[in-house]
Design an enzyme around this catalytic site. Sequence first.
Site, PDB file in Angstrom:
ATOM      1  N   SER A  96       0.827  -1.204   0.000  1.00  0.00           N
ATOM      2  CA  SER A  96       0.000   0.000   0.000  1.00  0.00           C
ATOM      3  C   SER A  96       0.867   1.263   0.000  1.00  0.00           C
ATOM      4  CB  SER A  96      -0.961  -0.051   1.190  1.00  0.00           C
ATOM      5  OG  SER A  96      -1.938   0.956   1.112  1.00  0.00           O
ATOM      6  N   ASP A 215      -9.008  -4.604  -5.763  1.00  0.00           N
ATOM      7  CA  ASP A 215      -8.457  -3.629  -4.825  1.00  0.00           C
ATOM      8  C   ASP A 215      -9.137  -2.277  -5.046  1.00  0.00           C
ATOM      9  OD1 ASP A 215      -6.846  -1.811  -3.395  1.00  0.00           O
ATOM     10  OD2 ASP A 215      -5.052  -3.042  -3.709  1.00  0.00           O
ATOM     11  N   HIS A 244      -7.405  -5.485  -1.311  1.00  0.00           N
ATOM     12  CA  HIS A 244      -6.198  -4.784  -0.869  1.00  0.00           C
ATOM     13  C   HIS A 244      -5.419  -5.542   0.201  1.00  0.00           C
ATOM     14  CE1 HIS A 244      -3.756  -1.211  -0.893  1.00  0.00           C
ATOM     15  NE2 HIS A 244      -3.996  -0.906   0.365  1.00  0.00           N
TER      16      HIS A 244
END
Length: 264
Positions: A96, A215, A244
């Site tokens: 991320s 995601d 995610h």
Amino acid sequence: MSRASIPRGDGHALHVRDWGEGPPVVLLAGWAMDGRIWGETMLHLNAAGLRTIAYDRNGHGRSTDRPGYDYDALADDLAAVLEDLDLRGVTLVAHSGAGGEALRYLARHGRARVARLILVGATGPRVIGQGGITAEMVDLLCGQLGSDLTGWIDANIGPFAPGSPARINDWMAAMVLDCSRRAVVEFQRTIAHTDLSADAASVNLPVTIIHGDRDVSAPLDLSGRAYAETIPGAELVVYEGVAHGVMVTHARRLADDIARRVAP
């Protein structure tokens, strides 16, 4: 040498988890997460004969909280960890918003200690201006994170790791709430306002990009595919039907993919 914490001056320190033996894999947690999020993945990597290191970012988890949430400062923290533990031939895994930490580290400190980079659901290279996101929208988000973090968590925890048990969702929510609120807001601003295109284009080591096609936090076309087009020679691996929180929902698959890319 394994250490429980890395000093950062003025009494501040970064908490480190350092498990196993073998070629080192350093795992960077995403926004508002700490090293615990990698626990299952780390165990699988240890079983594959790899040493795993995951530290809590400044203001996250068991690390202390000091000013400095921009990517330059965070990259310097990463440098301190690699240097203090004298890690070499590192496989750097970044999830991320931590993708920016890894990319800025390479741009700022070079590749002497890092052999390869694996981006997992990485945000970027740019956020503002992509997918209709504006600076005003980021300001509104940061305002909510500052004043109604629980409300934001309730609205977003489900899409992060679809199908996770309630206890896992509660654990992840507690991880976010354990963060310094200042770190939560300021690191989000860093992620949103930093253009990592030049950092990504300058990478000169093997890069694998692992990204789920479900995601919603870092959409595949705006993030994973954009990085694959920007980073020279990057390999893109798309996880179909995955969101995610890959290390929560697909820890073994992720660990296997990481282990296969670590040089013997």
